[in-house]
Design an enzyme around this catalytic site. Structure first.
Site, mmCIF file in Angstrom:
data_model
loop_
_atom_site.group_PDB
_atom_site.id
_atom_site.type_symbol
_atom_site.label_atom_id
_atom_site.label_comp_id
_atom_site.label_asym_id
_atom_site.label_seq_id
_atom_site.Cartn_x
_atom_site.Cartn_y
_atom_site.Cartn_z
ATOM 1 N N GLU A 89 0.838 -1.194 0.000
ATOM 2 C CA GLU A 89 0.000 0.000 0.000
ATOM 3 C C GLU A 89 0.873 1.245 0.000
ATOM 4 O O GLU A 89 1.407 1.640 1.023
ATOM 5 C CB GLU A 89 -0.912 -0.001 1.233
ATOM 6 C CG GLU A 89 -1.951 1.111 1.222
ATOM 7 C CD GLU A 89 -2.869 1.044 2.426
ATOM 8 O OE1 GLU A 89 -4.090 0.897 2.218
ATOM 9 O OE2 GLU A 89 -2.371 1.136 3.566
ATOM 10 N N GLN A 90 1.035 1.817 -1.163
ATOM 11 C CA GLN A 90 1.771 3.075 -1.273
ATOM 12 C C GLN A 90 0.935 4.072 -2.062
ATOM 13 O O GLN A 90 0.212 3.700 -2.983
ATOM 14 C CB GLN A 90 3.138 2.869 -1.940
ATOM 15 C CG GLN A 90 3.077 2.319 -3.357
ATOM 16 C CD GLN A 90 4.396 2.480 -4.084
ATOM 17 O OE1 GLN A 90 4.922 3.578 -4.168
ATOM 18 N NE2 GLN A 90 4.927 1.381 -4.606
#
Length: 549
Positions: free
Chosen positions: A373-374
């Site tokens: 999750e970026q």
């Protein structure tokens, strides 16, 4: 007929699958770890194409969190059976080592614009599947077989099995119909029927410089299949100086007036190191059928297998949109269609748009290069030279919060101009880079030290810009309302590193292309937000760009 210069889909548009429905042509291409999944372009004339949809756009269809770089959506196959569209695709969860966790699915839609169905799981025995609609109404699922016991030659041939659409399952015996030619690495099968023959088109030789399209045929669906007189119908493997390299992975289409074309992936390497910064692109070639019922590449050199840079198409291409600057605002409910993000379907956790201000807010999550999750939003690099610019409003508290402008390929190769802060809270600008991206071959830690950081005031927006001129990349910054004149920051960097050949994998292991965009991270876990006011992408015609369209 007008001569049109290849590629027809510049930039990262790999593994094309083409279908014609009436007067409309559609090409589906791979998106790998970029979300939403599968790009579909539309054309009326094979020359001018528009990106119209990415159909795998919700969690029920696709969740790629944890998929490694260059995994995710591989080789979609788009077909139409006279009633609706069928899209077959693979979600690859692992690709390195003996095992391939490659899950194959099917979605359908009556209209290309959807709604597209939830996926039906088919199997995980290989990748690059396709669906063949025979004229007796039966449907056949075709995919390469992966045999983990046979590494490094685990490509075990092309399997065929009937697909029962009513039950959503494979039925009957599975038959290995083609082991591949001596070139090896057989994959990406597509079946066709013409004049009583079944034709099987495959890709071979890997995705590098030995790539090829191989063709075989049989009077029976299950074989035996005989090889084309030339074995391959398209390849650049023996033509190292051709403009279009890495040519393979193709699909046939017929025009309403009976002309035949082959779309295929290709790469345009730059520098003496032969680096494809634009990734694997989509090109097109005209095909002619001979009296022996075999297709051949139309070429000024009879018998040539080398793809042409120029091809006769039914219409001329309007190149003006390709060279036009793009000024993006973020005032719609969705991102502009040129933009994608990485892996996650839960967009509310990484970004939001603002209908009133047109600004994009990124919610700081994991570091750039994360597989989970970026907050990174970017568009493809589609020109060898370009300028990109944005304005960021961000108030970091320490060095674990950073946001800015990035030229990005994957976790193994990127350049990133960040607005961050020292441990004492003083804001600073700093260039970050992956280990593989720095010219020394390893991370130059001096770049990340305080002595190379540019201290700036703790208040105010920062303008950021990147110039790419062929192999040269330069970052710039300016302080809005304080010093509006752009200043260089950092040295000239090697833009060619943002390429397939430097993707951090073994040969044939990096599959995407260069992107440019914005990112934000908060390693403190407080979800610090960065606000970006617009984004511009300006193509630049440059003397070093030999094969620019």
């Amino acid at each position: 007929m007008p001569l049109v210069r290849n590629p027809i889909l510049p930039g990262f548009n790999a593994d094309p699958s083409i279908v014609r429905v009436g007067d409309d042509y559609y090409i589906a291409t791979s998106t790998f770890e970029w979300y939403p999944g599968v790009q579909i372009h539309h054309s009326k004339d094979l020359a001018n194409w528009e990106l119209v949809i990415r159909p795998l756009n919700r969690k029920a269809q696709l969740d790629m969190r944890g998929d490694p770089d260059s995994c995710g959506i591989w080789a979609p196959c788009l077909t139409h059976d006279g009633q609706k569209f069928w899209l077959v695709y693979t979600d690859v969860k692992r690709k390195d080592g003996n095992y391939k966790d490659a899950h194959n699915y099917i979605v359908t839609a009556e209209s290309i614009m959807g709604p597209w169905s939830d996926p039906v799981y088919v199997n995980s025995s290989g990748f690059d599947p396709s669906l063949f609609h025979d004229d007796d109404g039966k449907k056949w699922f075709v995919n390469m077989m992966w045999d983990h016991r046979r590494r490094p030659r685990a490509f075990a041939g092309i399997a065929l099995q009937e697909y029962d659409a009513a039950s959503g399952k494979l039925v009957g015996p599975r038959t290995n119909i083609y082991p591949g030619s001596e070139l090896g690495l057989v994959e990406a099968p597509h079946l066709y029927k013409r004049n009583g023959y079944y034709y099987l088109l495959t890709a071979e030789g890997g995705t590098g410089y030995d790539h090829a399209c191989t063709l075989v045929r049989s009077r029976s669906l299950t074989g035996p299949y005989e090889a084309h007189p030339q074995t391959h119908i398209l390849t650049s493997k023996d033509a190292p100086h051709a403009a279009l390299q890495r040519a393979g992975h193709g699909d046939f289409v017929e025009t309403p007036d009976g002309r035949h074309y082959l779309v295929h992936l290709t790469g345009r390497p730059t520098t003496q190191l032969r680096r494809c910064v634009l990734g694997r692109e989509t090109a097109i070639q005209e095909i002619t059928w001979s009296d022996d019922d075999w297709p051949y590449l139309k070429s000024s050199t009879p018998g040539s297998l080398v793809p042409s840079l120029y091809v006769d198409l039914p219409a001329a291409r309007d190149d003006a949109p390709y060279w036009a600057p793009k000024a993006y605002t973020f005032d719609g409910p969705h991102l502009p269609i040129d933009f994608q993000w990485l892996r996650t379907p839960e967009t509310e956790r990484i970004f939001r748009t603002d209908a009133k201000t047109g600004k994009l807010t990124l919610i700081g999550r994991e570091a750039i290069g994360s597989w989970f999750e970026q907050a990174l939003v970017a568009r493809r690099q589609t020109h060898f030279s370009y300028d990109a610019e944005t304005v960021v409003d961000f108030s970091p508290e320490d060095e674990r919060q950073f946001a800015g402008l990035t030229a990005y390929y994957c976790r193994f190769n990127f350049f990133y101009l960040t607005l961050s802060a020292h441990s004492d809270g003083q804001r600073e600008l700093l260039i970050q880079a992956s280990e593989a991206s720095w010219p020394t071959g390893g991370l130059n830690n001096e770049l990340l030290t305080e002595s190379h950081a540019v201290k700036i005031p703790n208040e105010g927006r920062v303008k950021m810009k990147v110039n790419v001129r062929g192999r040269q990349l330069q970052f710039w910054y300016a302080l809005e309302g304080v010093d509006e004149d752009y200043k260089k920051i950092g040295p000239v960097l090697d833009a060619s590193i943002i390429s397939d050949e430097c993707g951090g994998h073994q040969a044939h292991g990096s599959f995407t292309g260069a992107f440019v965009g914005v990112a934000a991270s908060d390693l403190n876990g407080t979800a610090k937000e960065a606000v970006f006011d617009g984004f511009t992408y300006t193509p630049v015609q440059h003397d070093s760009d030999r094969y620019e369209i």
